[in-house]
Design a protein around this motif. Structure first.
Motif, short mmCIF file in Angstrom:
data_model
loop_
_atom_site.label_atom_id
_atom_site.label_comp_id
_atom_site.label_asym_id
_atom_site.label_seq_id
_atom_site.Cartn_x
_atom_site.Cartn_y
_atom_site.Cartn_z
N LYS A 37 0.84 -1.41 -0.33
CA LYS A 37 0.01 -0.26 -0.03
C LYS A 37 0.27 0.64 0.40
O LYS A 37 2.27 1.71 0.44
N ILE A 38 0.68 2.47 -0.92
CA ILE A 38 1.58 4.13 -0.43
C ILE A 38 0.46 4.80 -0.20
O ILE A 38 -0.86 4.36 0.00
N GLY A 39 1.04 5.98 0.75
CA GLY A 39 0.35 7.17 1.24
C GLY A 39 1.24 8.00 1.60
O GLY A 39 2.97 7.46 1.32
N CYS A 40 1.13 8.78 1.69
CA CYS A 40 1.87 10.15 2.50
C CYS A 40 2.82 9.69 3.80
O CYS A 40 1.90 8.71 4.53
N CYS A 41 3.64 10.27 3.67
CA CYS A 41 4.76 10.19 4.90
C CYS A 41 4.20 10.75 6.30
O CYS A 41 4.11 12.33 6.33
N PRO A 42 4.06 10.11 7.37
CA PRO A 42 3.82 10.61 8.71
C PRO A 42 4.72 11.13 9.34
O PRO A 42 4.60 11.85 10.68
N ASN A 43 5.64 11.06 9.00
CA ASN A 43 6.97 11.60 9.86
C ASN A 43 6.69 13.02 9.98
O ASN A 43 6.71 13.84 8.89
N PRO A 44 7.20 14.07 10.80
CA PRO A 44 6.53 14.62 11.06
C PRO A 44 7.11 15.40 10.74
O PRO A 44 7.27 17.21 10.47
N ALA A 45 9.35 15.65 10.53
CA ALA A 45 9.88 16.45 9.81
C ALA A 45 9.55 15.97 8.48
O ALA A 45 10.65 17.17 7.84
N HIS A 46 9.02 15.51 8.00
CA HIS A 46 8.91 15.37 6.11
C HIS A 46 7.72 15.76 6.03
O HIS A 46 5.92 15.40 6.18
N ASP A 47 7.54 17.10 5.24
CA ASP A 47 6.13 17.66 5.04
C ASP A 47 5.69 17.29 3.43
O ASP A 47 6.13 17.09 2.64
N ASP A 48 5.25 16.17 3.12
CA ASP A 48 4.57 14.87 2.22
C ASP A 48 3.51 15.41 1.91
O ASP A 48 2.30 15.32 2.63
N PHE A 62 7.19 -0.15 6.60
CA PHE A 62 7.08 0.64 6.08
C PHE A 62 8.18 1.98 5.55
O PHE A 62 9.48 1.66 6.44
N HIS A 63 8.90 2.07 4.40
CA HIS A 63 9.65 3.00 4.16
C HIS A 63 9.01 4.59 3.47
O HIS A 63 8.19 4.04 1.93
N CYS A 64 9.56 5.34 3.66
CA CYS A 64 9.25 6.80 3.09
C CYS A 64 10.73 6.98 1.45
O CYS A 64 11.48 6.88 2.54
N PHE A 65 10.09 6.64 0.72
CA PHE A 65 11.22 7.12 -0.43
C PHE A 65 11.50 8.80 -0.58
O PHE A 65 12.79 8.89 -0.99
N GLY A 66 11.17 9.77 -0.38
CA GLY A 66 11.15 11.14 -0.31
C GLY A 66 11.84 11.66 0.90
O GLY A 66 13.13 11.89 0.49
N CYS A 67 11.72 10.96 2.47
CA CYS A 67 13.09 11.46 3.61
C CYS A 67 13.84 10.54 3.26
O CYS A 67 14.69 10.12 4.83
N GLY A 68 13.13 9.09 3.59
CA GLY A 68 14.20 7.82 3.72
C GLY A 68 13.58 7.06 5.51
O GLY A 68 14.63 6.61 5.38
#
Length: 90
Positions: A37-48, A62-68
């Motif tokens: 499944k895919i979605g926006c990153c919930p990392n508070p330091a990443h405005d996704d 899970f892994h975010c390809f935007g912020c790692g």
């Protein structure tokens, strides 16, 4: 207070089917293929604002390809909700 690794493993296993519910709440995931499944990153330091996070329900990771950023469900919940392991288990 240090928590025993066996207790951590046990807590993660006990989440079982709740993993999918928690991930859905954190990420607002959409089905990408039969497994991931895919979605926006919930990392508070990443405005996704675009889906850059991939979740594999077989591994509960899970892994975010935007912020790692990558983690399992419990670790993600702890970081997003700013809580301790014991609070996350509640």
């Amino acid at each position: 207070m240090r928590v025993d690794e066996a207790k951590i493993r046990e807590a993660k296993e006990r989440l079982g089917d709740r993993n999918a519910e928690i991930i859905q709440e954190l990420f607002q995931m959409e089905k990408y293929d039969p497994v991931r499944k895919i979605g926006c990153c919930p990392n508070p330091a990443h405005d996704d604002y675009t889906p850059s996070c991939s979740y594999n329900p077989k591994t509960f990771a899970f892994h975010c390809f935007g912020c790692g950023w990558g983690a399992d469900v419990l670790e993600a919940w702890m970081q997003v909700e700013h809580c301790t392991f014991l609070e996350a288990c509640e």
